[in-house]
Scaffold this motif. Structure first.
Motif, PDB file in Angstrom:
ATOM      1  N   LYS A   1     -11.676   5.954  -2.422  1.00 15.88           N
ATOM      2  CA  LYS A   1     -11.467   6.124  -1.232  1.00 15.88           C
ATOM      3  C   LYS A   1      -9.959   6.688  -0.890  1.00 15.88           C
ATOM      4  CE  LYS A   1     -14.366   2.432   0.379  1.00 15.88           C
ATOM      5  NZ  LYS A   1     -15.050   2.049  -0.801  1.00 15.88           N
ATOM      6  N   SER A   2      -9.851   7.200   0.453  1.00 17.77           N
ATOM      7  CA  SER A   2      -8.609   7.900   0.614  1.00 17.77           C
ATOM      8  C   SER A   2      -7.635   6.836   1.399  1.00 17.77           C
ATOM      9  CB  SER A   2      -8.750   9.115   1.373  1.00 17.77           C
ATOM     10  OG  SER A   2      -9.170   8.869   2.559  1.00 17.77           O
ATOM     11  N   TYR A   3      -8.038   5.761   1.475  1.00 20.44           N
ATOM     12  CA  TYR A   3      -7.242   4.751   2.457  1.00 20.44           C
ATOM     13  C   TYR A   3      -7.289   3.311   1.732  1.00 20.44           C
ATOM     14  CZ  TYR A   3     -12.025   4.007   3.691  1.00 20.44           C
ATOM     15  OH  TYR A   3     -13.286   3.769   3.563  1.00 20.44           O
ATOM     16  N   PRO A   4      -6.210   2.540   1.995  1.00 27.16           N
ATOM     17  CA  PRO A   4      -6.029   1.061   1.513  1.00 27.16           C
ATOM     18  C   PRO A   4      -7.066   0.492   2.232  1.00 27.16           C
ATOM     19  CG  PRO A   4      -4.256   1.613   2.957  1.00 27.16           C
ATOM     20  CD  PRO A   4      -4.998   2.909   3.056  1.00 27.16           C
ATOM     21  N   ILE A   5      -7.721  -0.710   1.420  1.00 26.63           N
ATOM     22  CA  ILE A   5      -8.503  -1.548   2.085  1.00 26.63           C
ATOM     23  C   ILE A   5      -8.039  -3.043   1.985  1.00 26.63           C
ATOM     24  CG2 ILE A   5     -10.441  -0.008   1.881  1.00 26.63           C
ATOM     25  CD1 ILE A   5     -11.498  -1.415  -0.584  1.00 26.63           C
TER      26      ILE A   5
ATOM     27  N   HIS B   1       0.813  -1.131   0.152  1.00 22.34           N
ATOM     28  CA  HIS B   1       0.184   0.109  -0.086  1.00 22.34           C
ATOM     29  C   HIS B   1       0.969   1.279  -0.096  1.00 22.34           C
ATOM     30  CE1 HIS B   1       0.777   0.298   4.279  1.00 22.34           C
ATOM     31  NE2 HIS B   1       0.563  -0.868   4.494  1.00 22.34           N
ATOM     32  N   PHE B   2       0.301   2.347   0.073  1.00 21.38           N
ATOM     33  CA  PHE B   2       1.179   3.611   0.065  1.00 21.38           C
ATOM     34  C   PHE B   2       1.390   4.267   1.375  1.00 21.38           C
ATOM     35  CE2 PHE B   2      -0.877   3.982  -4.522  1.00 21.38           C
ATOM     36  CZ  PHE B   2       0.472   3.626  -5.251  1.00 21.38           C
ATOM     37  N   GLU B   3       1.034   3.701   2.610  1.00 18.00           N
ATOM     38  CA  GLU B   3       1.239   4.164   3.825  1.00 18.00           C
ATOM     39  C   GLU B   3       2.552   3.935   4.243  1.00 18.00           C
ATOM     40  OE1 GLU B   3      -1.310   6.124   5.161  1.00 18.00           O
ATOM     41  OE2 GLU B   3      -1.975   5.450   3.194  1.00 18.00           O
TER      42      GLU B   3
ATOM     43  N   SER C   1      -2.188  -6.767  -9.854  1.00 15.79           N
ATOM     44  CA  SER C   1      -2.289  -5.448  -9.647  1.00 15.79           C
ATOM     45  C   SER C   1      -3.312  -5.119  -8.455  1.00 15.79           C
ATOM     46  CB  SER C   1      -2.657  -4.575 -10.799  1.00 15.79           C
ATOM     47  OG  SER C   1      -2.499  -3.324 -10.695  1.00 15.79           O
ATOM     48  N   ASN C   2      -3.226  -3.997  -7.761  1.00 12.14           N
ATOM     49  CA  ASN C   2      -4.166  -3.644  -6.671  1.00 12.14           C
ATOM     50  C   ASN C   2      -4.853  -2.448  -6.901  1.00 12.14           C
ATOM     51  OD1 ASN C   2      -1.846  -2.103  -6.164  1.00 12.14           O
ATOM     52  ND2 ASN C   2      -2.149  -2.266  -3.945  1.00 12.14           N
ATOM     53  N   SER C   3      -5.292  -2.059  -7.847  1.00 10.62           N
ATOM     54  CA  SER C   3      -5.962  -0.741  -8.250  1.00 10.62           C
ATOM     55  C   SER C   3      -7.291  -0.917  -8.623  1.00 10.62           C
ATOM     56  CB  SER C   3      -5.372   0.145  -9.517  1.00 10.62           C
ATOM     57  OG  SER C   3      -6.308   1.423  -9.556  1.00 10.62           O
ATOM     58  N   LEU C   4      -8.294  -0.522  -7.874  1.00 14.06           N
ATOM     59  CA  LEU C   4      -9.809  -0.546  -8.150  1.00 14.06           C
ATOM     60  C   LEU C   4     -10.496   0.829  -8.840  1.00 14.06           C
ATOM     61  CD1 LEU C   4     -11.090  -2.606  -4.919  1.00 14.06           C
ATOM     62  CD2 LEU C   4     -10.818  -3.257  -7.162  1.00 14.06           C
ATOM     63  N   ASN C   5     -11.500   0.565  -9.790  1.00 13.68           N
ATOM     64  CA  ASN C   5     -12.160   1.789 -10.057  1.00 13.68           C
ATOM     65  C   ASN C   5     -11.508   2.715 -11.030  1.00 13.68           C
ATOM     66  OD1 ASN C   5     -14.605   1.099  -8.735  1.00 13.68           O
ATOM     67  ND2 ASN C   5     -13.608   1.958  -6.725  1.00 13.68           N
ATOM     68  N   ALA C   6     -10.253   2.155 -11.657  1.00  8.39           N
ATOM     69  CA  ALA C   6      -9.561   3.046 -12.532  1.00  8.39           C
ATOM     70  C   ALA C   6     -10.171   3.340 -13.867  1.00  8.39           C
ATOM     71  CB  ALA C   6      -8.170   2.206 -12.980  1.00  8.39           C
ATOM     72  N   TYR C   7     -11.172   2.804 -14.046  1.00  7.30           N
ATOM     73  CA  TYR C   7     -11.830   3.215 -15.500  1.00  7.30           C
ATOM     74  C   TYR C   7     -12.884   4.367 -14.993  1.00  7.30           C
ATOM     75  CZ  TYR C   7     -15.645   3.140 -18.904  1.00  7.30           C
ATOM     76  OH  TYR C   7     -16.532   3.695 -19.911  1.00  7.30           O
ATOM     77  N   GLU C   8     -13.561   4.082 -13.624  1.00  8.26           N
ATOM     78  CA  GLU C   8     -14.494   5.219 -13.337  1.00  8.26           C
ATOM     79  C   GLU C   8     -13.753   6.594 -12.784  1.00  8.26           C
ATOM     80  OE1 GLU C   8     -16.336   1.286 -12.293  1.00  8.26           O
ATOM     81  OE2 GLU C   8     -14.569   2.161 -12.171  1.00  8.26           O
ATOM     82  N   ASN C   9     -12.566   6.463 -12.315  1.00  6.96           N
ATOM     83  CA  ASN C   9     -11.937   7.652 -11.763  1.00  6.96           C
ATOM     84  C   ASN C   9     -10.808   8.155 -12.823  1.00  6.96           C
ATOM     85  OD1 ASN C   9     -12.769   7.982  -8.729  1.00  6.96           O
ATOM     86  ND2 ASN C   9     -12.455   5.850  -9.110  1.00  6.96           N
TER      87      ASN C   9
END
Length: 340
Positions: A191-195, A49-51, A309-317
């Protein structure tokens, strides 16, 4: 690295995957390539994650594979069919009697596995959205898992743990019920946080976490029709069911064809509908998950290619095109083999 491959044979592939990782704002990515039953290339990039303090991605890192899980449900169903417990053309109304029998009509397990039921299940009811076997739809693994439990008394996880995971000593594959240091968080761009997505270990939810190596082994098990190091784990007939076209003849020829929820490359399919790259040979099969995880099996090359990979909603965003991306991945795998 297998000595038959040039040192930079997969350079363009890994460059592309790293670009996609950055473009989709994923924190981590992985590629594993198997050829002739050996890992010939593996590459790991980024962190869980990015934290602050995030663990680096490595061979033990387990990604949530999302829709890739449906091929695991498909194999459990294939085992039941091979053992005579279920039949591919059994009607759903014989098993899920809580739904309107008239609406279910002649819909079979085959239609469920090949995504052309025309049914929508919601709030305990079932509705028809298009005529049986005339279009494709979203996956319904939870209905398959429900039927499997009714006829066997066992969950998808029960069956696969006993017949596949435990015999092969796979310790980085499973439906996750609690946190663990090897789990890669999803980067949900809304979201602004990893899940982490936790759930039950039944095997019907979107919480299957797998390492890149073990997903490659999963593909290789299918490629070799259940044989591993000269030992047959499951009968060959099971894998012939799951990885060959099972879609009904009523499905329009330009639409994608499926085995047991695997997308199967078929020459008649319109490329605009197809998740499999144009360079992949007919008979190749693939599954793609929402986070970008995928497993591509290429029998003509005796090869398996996995991308995590671990990215969600890349199409929408971000407007990211998942279809073009997965097609490009398959094409680059083939060009890597050809240029090596």
């Amino acid at each position: 690295m297998n000595k038959t491959f040039k040192k930079d044979a997969f350079k363009n592939l890994t460059r592309y995957i790293e670009k996609v990782r950055r473009d989709t704002k994923a924190s981590g990515s992985t590629v594993v390539i198997m050829k002739d039953n050996k890992i010939v290339h593996e590459w790991y990039s980024g962190e869980h994650h990015f934290e602050q303090g995030a663990k680096k991605i490595n061979y033990d890192s387990r990604f949530n594979v999302y829709s890739v899980r449906v091929t695991y449900v498909g194999l459990a169903i294939a085992i039941a069919i091979n053992e005579g417990i279920l039949n591919l053309d059994d009607r759903l109304s014989d098993y899920i009697k809580e739904y309107n029998k008239e609406t279910l009509g002649e819909t079979t397990i085959r239609h469920l596995l090949t995504r052309c039921t025309g049914l929508k299940f919601k709030n305990g009811n079932v509705y028809r959205t298009f005529n049986l076997g005339t279009d494709i739809e979203g996956k319904k693994p939870e209905i398959l898992a429900e039927i499997l439990y009714k006829v066997t008394g066992k969950t998808v996880n029960d069956i696969l743990s006993k017949r596949v995971f435990n015999p092969l000593n796979w310790t980085n594959t499973g439906w996750v019920t609690e946190g663990d240091n090897n789990l890669v968080c999803d980067i949900d761009l809304s979201k602004s946080y990893p899940i982490l997505r936790l759930g039950s270990n039944i095997g019907d939810e979107r919480n299957l976490y797998v390492s890149a190596r073990e997903l490659a082994y999963w593909g290789n098990l299918h490629l070799n029709k259940g044989v591993l190091e000269g030992r047959s784990i499951l009968p060959q007939e099971i894998f012939e069911l799951t990885t060959s076209v099972q879609s009904p003849n009523s499905l329009p020829h330009q639409l994608p064809k499926f085995g047991f929820l695997w997308w199967v490359k078929d020459g008649d399919v319109s490329v605009s509908y197809n998740e499999l790259g144009s360079e992949l040979p007919d008979g190749s099969y693939q599954i793609l998950g929402a986070s970008g995880c995928s497993c591509t099996v290429i029998p003509e090359y005796n090869a398996v290619a996995v991308r995590m990979s671990n990215s969600l909603n890349a199409y929408e965003n971000l407007g990211f095109d998942y279809i073009k991306d997965i097609q490009m991945f398959g094409n680059l795998v083939i060009s890597s083999f050809k240029n090596s």
